[in-house]
Design a protein around this motif. Sequence first.
Motif, PDB file in Angstrom:
ATOM      1  N   SER A   1     -24.096  -4.991  11.265  1.00  0.00           N
ATOM      2  CA  SER A   1     -23.671  -6.239  11.872  1.00  0.00           C
ATOM      3  C   SER A   1     -24.136  -7.427  11.036  1.00  0.00           C
ATOM      4  N   LEU A   2     -23.226  -8.343  10.778  1.00  0.00           N
ATOM      5  CA  LEU A   2     -23.574  -9.580  10.093  1.00  0.00           C
ATOM      6  C   LEU A   2     -24.128 -10.614  11.073  1.00  0.00           C
ATOM      7  N   GLN A   3     -24.265 -10.222  12.331  1.00  0.00           N
ATOM      8  CA  GLN A   3     -24.858 -11.084  13.348  1.00  0.00           C
ATOM      9  C   GLN A   3     -26.346 -10.796  13.500  1.00  0.00           C
ATOM     10  N   LYS A   4     -26.819  -9.727  12.889  1.00  0.00           N
ATOM     11  CA  LYS A   4     -28.219  -9.318  13.023  1.00  0.00           C
ATOM     12  C   LYS A   4     -28.908  -9.385  11.667  1.00  0.00           C
ATOM     13  N   SER A   5     -30.135  -9.849  11.669  1.00  0.00           N
ATOM     14  CA  SER A   5     -30.858 -10.027  10.405  1.00  0.00           C
ATOM     15  C   SER A   5     -31.035  -8.703   9.660  1.00  0.00           C
ATOM     16  N   GLU A   6     -31.260  -7.611  10.361  1.00  0.00           N
ATOM     17  CA  GLU A   6     -31.421  -6.315   9.699  1.00  0.00           C
ATOM     18  C   GLU A   6     -30.149  -5.915   8.957  1.00  0.00           C
ATOM     19  N   GLY A   7     -29.001  -6.094   9.588  1.00  0.00           N
ATOM     20  CA  GLY A   7     -27.724  -5.768   8.951  1.00  0.00           C
ATOM     21  C   GLY A   7     -27.472  -6.628   7.723  1.00  0.00           C
ATOM     22  N   LYS A   8     -27.724  -7.919   7.841  1.00  0.00           N
ATOM     23  CA  LYS A   8     -27.535  -8.824   6.706  1.00  0.00           C
ATOM     24  C   LYS A   8     -28.453  -8.447   5.551  1.00  0.00           C
ATOM     25  N   MET A   9     -29.704  -8.118   5.882  1.00  0.00           N
ATOM     26  CA  MET A   9     -30.657  -7.757   4.843  1.00  0.00           C
ATOM     27  C   MET A   9     -30.219  -6.486   4.119  1.00  0.00           C
ATOM     28  N   MET A  10     -29.800  -5.483   4.868  1.00  0.00           N
ATOM     29  CA  MET A  10     -29.387  -4.215   4.251  1.00  0.00           C
ATOM     30  C   MET A  10     -28.196  -4.430   3.314  1.00  0.00           C
ATOM     31  N   LEU A  11     -27.213  -5.193   3.756  1.00  0.00           N
ATOM     32  CA  LEU A  11     -26.035  -5.445   2.924  1.00  0.00           C
ATOM     33  C   LEU A  11     -26.379  -6.286   1.698  1.00  0.00           C
ATOM     34  N   HIS A  12     -27.243  -7.259   1.889  1.00  0.00           N
ATOM     35  CA  HIS A  12     -27.636  -8.110   0.766  1.00  0.00           C
ATOM     36  C   HIS A  12     -28.388  -7.287  -0.284  1.00  0.00           C
ATOM     37  N   ILE A  13     -29.296  -6.449   0.147  1.00  0.00           N
ATOM     38  CA  ILE A  13     -30.030  -5.601  -0.795  1.00  0.00           C
ATOM     39  C   ILE A  13     -29.080  -4.616  -1.465  1.00  0.00           C
ATOM     40  N   GLY A  14     -28.109  -4.092  -0.730  1.00  0.00           N
ATOM     41  CA  GLY A  14     -27.114  -3.210  -1.329  1.00  0.00           C
ATOM     42  C   GLY A  14     -26.365  -3.891  -2.462  1.00  0.00           C
ATOM     43  N   LEU A  15     -26.008  -5.156  -2.276  1.00  0.00           N
ATOM     44  CA  LEU A  15     -25.327  -5.909  -3.338  1.00  0.00           C
ATOM     45  C   LEU A  15     -26.244  -6.133  -4.539  1.00  0.00           C
ATOM     46  N   LYS A  16     -27.509  -6.400  -4.273  1.00  0.00           N
ATOM     47  CA  LYS A  16     -28.471  -6.594  -5.372  1.00  0.00           C
ATOM     48  C   LYS A  16     -28.635  -5.295  -6.156  1.00  0.00           C
ATOM     49  N   LEU A  17     -28.680  -4.166  -5.465  1.00  0.00           N
ATOM     50  CA  LEU A  17     -28.753  -2.879  -6.158  1.00  0.00           C
ATOM     51  C   LEU A  17     -27.516  -2.662  -7.024  1.00  0.00           C
ATOM     52  N   ALA A  18     -26.363  -3.030  -6.502  1.00  0.00           N
ATOM     53  CA  ALA A  18     -25.124  -2.897  -7.278  1.00  0.00           C
ATOM     54  C   ALA A  18     -25.219  -3.705  -8.565  1.00  0.00           C
ATOM     55  N   ASP A  19     -25.804  -4.897  -8.491  1.00  0.00           N
ATOM     56  CA  ASP A  19     -25.999  -5.712  -9.692  1.00  0.00           C
ATOM     57  C   ASP A  19     -26.855  -4.969 -10.707  1.00  0.00           C
ATOM     58  N   LEU A  20     -27.934  -4.382 -10.238  1.00  0.00           N
ATOM     59  CA  LEU A  20     -28.839  -3.664 -11.135  1.00  0.00           C
ATOM     60  C   LEU A  20     -28.202  -2.409 -11.712  1.00  0.00           C
ATOM     61  N   MET A  21     -27.364  -1.756 -10.936  1.00  0.00           N
ATOM     62  CA  MET A  21     -26.732  -0.522 -11.388  1.00  0.00           C
ATOM     63  C   MET A  21     -25.660  -0.811 -12.425  1.00  0.00           C
ATOM     64  N   GLY A  22     -25.042  -1.965 -12.367  1.00  0.00           N
ATOM     65  CA  GLY A  22     -24.058  -2.386 -13.353  1.00  0.00           C
ATOM     66  C   GLY A  22     -23.007  -1.353 -13.629  1.00  0.00           C
ATOM     67  N   ASP A  23     -22.759  -1.078 -14.897  1.00  0.00           N
ATOM     68  CA  ASP A  23     -21.710  -0.140 -15.306  1.00  0.00           C
ATOM     69  C   ASP A  23     -22.077   1.315 -15.035  1.00  0.00           C
ATOM     70  N   ASP A  24     -23.314   1.566 -14.640  1.00  0.00           N
ATOM     71  CA  ASP A  24     -23.718   2.936 -14.359  1.00  0.00           C
ATOM     72  C   ASP A  24     -23.051   3.488 -13.103  1.00  0.00           C
ATOM     73  N   TYR A  25     -22.516   2.615 -12.293  1.00  0.00           N
ATOM     74  CA  TYR A  25     -21.940   3.084 -11.046  1.00  0.00           C
ATOM     75  C   TYR A  25     -20.426   3.275 -11.168  1.00  0.00           C
ATOM     76  N   ARG A  26     -19.919   4.334 -10.605  1.00  0.00           N
ATOM     77  CA  ARG A  26     -18.518   4.710 -10.813  1.00  0.00           C
ATOM     78  C   ARG A  26     -17.501   3.740 -10.193  1.00  0.00           C
ATOM     79  N   TYR A  27     -17.906   2.951  -9.215  1.00  0.00           N
ATOM     80  CA  TYR A  27     -16.948   2.024  -8.582  1.00  0.00           C
ATOM     81  C   TYR A  27     -16.787   0.747  -9.382  1.00  0.00           C
ATOM     82  N   ARG A  28     -17.636   0.510 -10.365  1.00  0.00           N
ATOM     83  CA  ARG A  28     -17.623  -0.782 -11.045  1.00  0.00           C
ATOM     84  C   ARG A  28     -16.842  -0.748 -12.304  1.00  0.00           C
TER      85      ARG A  28
END
Length: 147
Positions: A120-147
């Motif tokens: 949920s984007l209405q709850k701080s826990e949900g926002k935090m999890m999604l935000h950290i997921g995006l930060k991990l995606a940044d770090l993973m860069g081209d190593d990840y198959r979806y990018r």
Amino acid sequence: IGRNHGAGMSGLRESFREAQQSILLGSVMHKQRTVIHYNDLGIYRLLAQCKDTAERNSFFEETVGKLFAHDQSSDLQLVKTLRLYFQHDEKLTETSAALFLHVNTLKYRLRRIEKLTGYSLQKSEGKMMLHIGLKLADLMGDDYRYR
């Protein structure tokens, strides 16, 4: 640039490690070579220490992986939507303007993000999890198959 850790070999090693991390993560954060102070790396300082690739990939999949997969087969641009939503401090009007969308279209996309991820984007826990997921995606860069 690293912090000052004092004299001696251990201080020198720690300063060198931080300077290296600043250079590497600075390019991730700003998509270009730039000098950035270690203290300005924010959450990337912590996430870069995650050496367990399986756990990192699992966290990514559990948070934003479905959004990356969805964007491969759809033109909704859910990852971009979520990134801009966070960049604009969750302000609907500013985010919709940045995406050149009507606010109702943005709301639809945000509901779609919640449905796909289960967070949920209405709850701080949900926002935090999604935000950290995006930060991990940044770090993973081209190593990840979806990018």
